[in-house]
Write a protein that holds these residues in place. Structure first.
Motif, PDB file in Angstrom:
ATOM      1  N   LEU A  11      35.613-105.848  -0.949  1.00  0.00           N
ATOM      2  CA  LEU A  11      36.086-104.695  -1.706  1.00  0.00           C
ATOM      3  C   LEU A  11      36.448-105.146  -3.115  1.00  0.00           C
ATOM      4  N   VAL A  12      35.970-104.410  -4.098  1.00  0.00           N
ATOM      5  CA  VAL A  12      36.238-104.755  -5.489  1.00  0.00           C
ATOM      6  C   VAL A  12      36.386-103.473  -6.292  1.00  0.00           C
ATOM      7  N   GLN A  13      37.148-103.538  -7.359  1.00  0.00           N
ATOM      8  CA  GLN A  13      37.292-102.375  -8.233  1.00  0.00           C
ATOM      9  C   GLN A  13      36.090-102.252  -9.158  1.00  0.00           C
ATOM     10  N   ALA A  14      35.852-101.053  -9.608  1.00  0.00           N
ATOM     11  CA  ALA A  14      34.765-100.813 -10.556  1.00  0.00           C
ATOM     12  C   ALA A  14      34.940-101.725 -11.775  1.00  0.00           C
ATOM     13  N   GLY A  15      33.816-102.294 -12.205  1.00  0.00           N
ATOM     14  CA  GLY A  15      33.849-103.243 -13.306  1.00  0.00           C
ATOM     15  C   GLY A  15      33.989-104.682 -12.875  1.00  0.00           C
ATOM     16  N   GLY A  16      34.289-104.898 -11.612  1.00  0.00           N
ATOM     17  CA  GLY A  16      34.469-106.244 -11.094  1.00  0.00           C
ATOM     18  C   GLY A  16      33.163-106.902 -10.706  1.00  0.00           C
ATOM     19  N   SER A  17      33.296-108.091 -10.117  1.00  0.00           N
ATOM     20  CA  SER A  17      32.130-108.895  -9.756  1.00  0.00           C
ATOM     21  C   SER A  17      32.250-109.402  -8.324  1.00  0.00           C
ATOM     22  N   LEU A  18      31.102-109.625  -7.723  1.00  0.00           N
ATOM     23  CA  LEU A  18      31.003-110.276  -6.423  1.00  0.00           C
ATOM     24  C   LEU A  18      29.742-111.125  -6.422  1.00  0.00           C
ATOM     25  N   ARG A  19      29.748-112.168  -5.591  1.00  0.00           N
ATOM     26  CA  ARG A  19      28.540-112.958  -5.408  1.00  0.00           C
ATOM     27  C   ARG A  19      28.209-113.026  -3.925  1.00  0.00           C
ATOM     28  N   LEU A  20      27.021-112.602  -3.608  1.00  0.00           N
ATOM     29  CA  LEU A  20      26.534-112.669  -2.239  1.00  0.00           C
ATOM     30  C   LEU A  20      25.685-113.927  -2.063  1.00  0.00           C
ATOM     31  N   SER A  21      25.782-114.500  -0.876  1.00  0.00           N
ATOM     32  CA  SER A  21      24.962-115.659  -0.532  1.00  0.00           C
ATOM     33  C   SER A  21      24.212-115.376   0.755  1.00  0.00           C
ATOM     34  N   CYS A  22      23.038-115.966   0.871  1.00  0.00           N
ATOM     35  CA  CYS A  22      22.239-115.827   2.085  1.00  0.00           C
ATOM     36  C   CYS A  22      21.574-117.168   2.375  1.00  0.00           C
ATOM     37  N   ALA A  23      21.955-117.752   3.488  1.00  0.00           N
ATOM     38  CA  ALA A  23      21.398-119.038   3.889  1.00  0.00           C
ATOM     39  C   ALA A  23      20.332-118.843   4.954  1.00  0.00           C
TER      40      ALA A  23
END
Length: 114
Positions: A11-23
């Motif tokens: 969960l993140v606020q608008a304007g924020g960042s996330l990084r997804l990883s897939c192994a």
């Protein structure tokens, strides 16, 4: 067979960042491209970004300039850096690999609050 394990949603606020990883594991030698799709409630699954073994990338118009896909071939891992997130980016994000056949990860939820 190829197994894909995603991580990094949340969960993140608008304007924020996330990084997804897939192994990826298993028959990784058969993979030609990896990517990310997403599916929002009541909508069809759509391509977000894709990257080939050679590093060629494609992006959905809705994420161009905000999301970046990258790949670490030594780790058989693909990443999706998501910046300037918007509420409309809220969806379950699925990792995908394509080679002799297509494989899917289990999905990770991304929720962007306004």
């Amino acid at each position: 067979q190829v197994q894909l394990v995603e991580s990094g949603g949340g969960l993140v606020q608008a304007g924020g960042s996330l990084r997804l990883s897939c192994a990826a594991s298993g028959s990784v030698f058969s993979i030609n491209a990896m990517g990310w799709y997403r599916q929002a409630p009541g909508k069809q699954r759509e391509l977000v970004a894709d990257i080939t073994n050679g590093g060629n990338t494609i992006y959905a118009d809705s994420v161009k300039g905000r999301f970046t896909i990258s790949r670490d071939n030594a780790k058989n891992t693909v990443y999706l850096q998501m910046n300037s997130l918007k509420p409309e980016d809220t969806a379950v994000y699925y990792c995908n690999s394509l080679g002799t056949r297509r494989y899917w990860g289990q999905g990770t939820q991304v929720t962007v609050s306004s």
